[in-house]
Design an enzyme around this catalytic site. Structure first.
Site, PDB file in Angstrom:
ATOM      1  CE1 TYR A  16      -6.568 -42.382  47.170  1.00  0.00           C
ATOM      2  CE2 TYR A  16      -6.472 -41.912  44.817  1.00  0.00           C
ATOM      3  CZ  TYR A  16      -5.980 -41.752  46.089  1.00  0.00           C
ATOM      4  OH  TYR A  16      -4.899 -40.948  46.295  1.00  0.00           O
ATOM      5  CE1 TYR A 144      -3.471 -37.128  46.310  1.00  0.00           C
ATOM      6  CE2 TYR A 144      -2.555 -36.405  44.221  1.00  0.00           C
ATOM      7  CZ  TYR A 144      -2.839 -37.410  45.116  1.00  0.00           C
ATOM      8  OH  TYR A 144      -2.479 -38.713  44.832  1.00  0.00           O
ATOM      9  CG  ASP A 253       2.714 -30.845  43.076  1.00  0.00           C
ATOM     10  OD1 ASP A 253       2.792 -31.048  41.853  1.00  0.00           O
ATOM     11  OD2 ASP A 253       2.202 -31.662  43.867  1.00  0.00           O
ATOM     12  CE  LYS A 282      -1.513 -35.483  37.895  1.00  0.00           C
ATOM     13  NZ  LYS A 282      -2.321 -36.671  37.849  1.00  0.00           N
TER      14      LYS A 282
HETATM   15  N1  PMP Z   1       0.905 -33.637  42.706  1.00  0.00           N
HETATM   16  C1  PMP Z   1      -0.223 -33.263  42.091  1.00  0.00           C
HETATM   17  C2  PMP Z   1      -0.615 -31.810  42.086  1.00  0.00           C
HETATM   18  C3  PMP Z   1      -1.015 -34.217  41.449  1.00  0.00           C
HETATM   19  O1  PMP Z   1      -2.155 -33.841  40.838  1.00  0.00           O
HETATM   20  C4  PMP Z   1      -0.585 -35.573  41.442  1.00  0.00           C
HETATM   21  C5  PMP Z   1      -1.392 -36.661  40.750  1.00  0.00           C
HETATM   22  N2  PMP Z   1      -2.746 -36.530  40.757  1.00  0.00           N
HETATM   23  C6  PMP Z   1       0.594 -35.910  42.101  1.00  0.00           C
HETATM   24  C7  PMP Z   1       1.325 -34.913  42.710  1.00  0.00           C
HETATM   25  C8  PMP Z   1       1.090 -37.334  42.150  1.00  0.00           C
HETATM   26  O2  PMP Z   1       1.512 -37.754  40.914  1.00  0.00           O
HETATM   27  P1  PMP Z   1       1.571 -39.323  40.553  1.00  0.00           P
HETATM   28  O3  PMP Z   1       0.161 -39.807  40.575  1.00  0.00           O
HETATM   29  O4  PMP Z   1       2.225 -39.364  39.199  1.00  0.00           O
HETATM   30  O5  PMP Z   1       2.408 -39.972  41.604  1.00  0.00           O
END
Ligand code: PMP
Length: 431
Positions: A16, A144, A253, A282
């Site tokens: 970003y 997100y 998620d 993560k």
């Molecule tokens: N879902 C959530 C809740 C996240 O916090 C993130 C990453 N910040 C993602 C999906 C996307 O993961 P990545 O950056 O490994 O593609």
């Protein structure tokens, strides 16, 4: 030789950022334990775990060893038609640790990809049921889920700047951000006074649109990048029931929340639910490599495979990468060995102790803590360049966004580290 910052500034995109007017980037020489050492000599206490990932800190001997040993066996082999011990061990662990009923695992290369996979699973599931009209997703504002197109289409439309991509992304259904908030006092969690009015809007959307909805997708309990909001577990419990009643799947998620961060192994345990599909990523490799996974139930998996395609239609080149799986196995073992519950409980106590007094500053709108996550919500957005430089001078690595200055330190952090991180935030507010 020092890092060519001029080249970095002119040629390399950071997350970003602008290439014509970039914010400064700080050159890292090495990182060990909870400390990040800059080329310029500063040593920073890490408050970010490299975006929720490096839960055991950096340069961990056991994680290093897992990588070295695996690289001497094989760094990678294709997963089409081949399999290997690290992948099988990891998937066994994921099935064991995750909520009962999640038994089938798809290994993906990043969080965003695991969300794409989850959404594709939901669509293939309904196609197999001869309900191809069920292809929309229902989600909540302030969410997100990643930066790829399908993931982006279920991110908050404003934060995610849907207008920029509106001709390309699919249009889905949004309810208001989940409420009420997670009670500050956990003893109030069991109070049976959850007001059903909080569900009115999402219930209405389900009643009207269930013929077209494949799944609800939501971050469990903590909405991360879309606002660092903590919401009430009963909202999620109710969502599970609503999904069943209206014949839609529930995708959670857990990419940010998974592996202990909220004080539970997975945040959906706060609501005592099993989703139909769950994404993790993560912290899975302790922040060493990119790896994620999408888990689902036997029912969903069988239905997908009974459908027209007969297979699940996804298969990335680096699927099940042995290096990533090996370091993930070592990281999950370390969680248990290190007693993550105690580590997270300690951090929660220290975050409360050192962040709550900050709530009295006039610039502060709210301070909230859940597990090893601490958020100081300001009334005005921060000036990013200045605050970043200030924190580096204070010897901490904290990267705020918008109005939120937040901490999600490595689980190995000690009291002195949390004190230092919170002290730097307090010093900024005093300034
Ligand atoms: N879902 C959530 C809740 C996240 O916090 C993130 C990453 N910040 C993602 C999906 C996307 O993961 P990545 O950056 O490994 O593609």
């Amino acid at each position: 030789m020092s890092i060519d910052l001029e080249f970095d500034r002119k040629h390399i995109w950071h997350p970003y950022t602008s290439l014509t007017n970039p914010l400064p980037t700080y050159p890292v020489k090495s990182a060990s334990g909870v400390e990040i050492s800059l080329e310029t000599g500063e040593v920073l206490v890490d408050g970010m775990s490299s975006w929720w990932a490096a839960v055991h800190g950096y340069n961990h001997p056991k994680l290093n060893q897992a990588l070295v040993e695996q690289s001497q066996q094989m760094s990678h082999v294709m997963f089409g038609g081949l399999t290997h011990q690290p992948a099988v061990d990891l998937c066994k662990k994921l099935v064991e640790l995750s909520p009962a009923g999640l038994e089938k695992v798809f290994l993906a290369d990043s969080g965003s990809v695991s969300v794409e996979v989850a959404m594709k699973m939901a669509i293939q599931y309904w196609q197999s049921e001869h309900k191809a009209d069920k292809h929309k997703f229902l989600t909540v504002r302030n969410g997100y889920h990643g930066d790829t197109f399908a993931a982006m289409s279920v991110c908050d439309p404003v934060n995610g700047m849907h207008t920029l991509f509106s001709k390309t992304i699919n249009q889905h259904l949004f309810a208001s951000a989940p409420s009420p908030i997670f009670p500050k006092n956990k003893n109030e969690l069991d109070k049976a006074d959850f007001d059903q009015a909080h569900l009115a809007e999402i219930t209405q959307l389900l009643e009207t649109n269930h013929h077209n909805i494949a799944a609800i997708i939501i971050e469990p309990i903590v909405q991360g990048a879309g606002g660092m909001r903590f919401y009430h577990p009963q909202y999620l419990t109710a969502l599970r029931k609503l999904a069943n009643q209206h014949n839609v799947l529930l995708i959670v998620d857990e990419i940010a929340t998974g592996f202990g961060r909220t004080g539970k192994m997975f945040a959906c345990e706060w609501a005592e639910i099993t989703p139909d599909i769950m994404c993790v990523g993560k912290a899975i490799t302790g922040g060493y490599m990119t790896l994620a996974a999408t888990l689902t139930t036997t029912k969903v998996a069988e239905q997908i495979c009974n459908g027209q395609a007969g297979v699940f239609m996804h298969g990335p080149t680096f699927m099940g990468n042995p290096l990533a799986c090996s370091v993930a196995n070592a990281s999950l073992d370390l969680l248990i060995e290190n007693n993550w519950q105690q580590q997270v409980a300690n951090i929660e106590t220290w975050l409360n102790q050192y962040l709550q007094p900050i709530a009295d500053f006039t610039q502060v709108a709210d301070v909230r803590v859940l597990g090893a996550i601490g958020v100081v919500e300001l009334k005005e957005p921060v000036a990013m360049e200045q605050i970043q430089a200030f924190f580096v001078k204070q010897g901490v690595w904290i990267r705020p966004f918008g109005t939120r200055v937040y901490l999600m330190p490595p689980f190995i952090s000690e009291e002195k580290h949390i004190r230092k991180l919170a002290g730097a935030i307090e010093a900024w507010l005093k300034k």
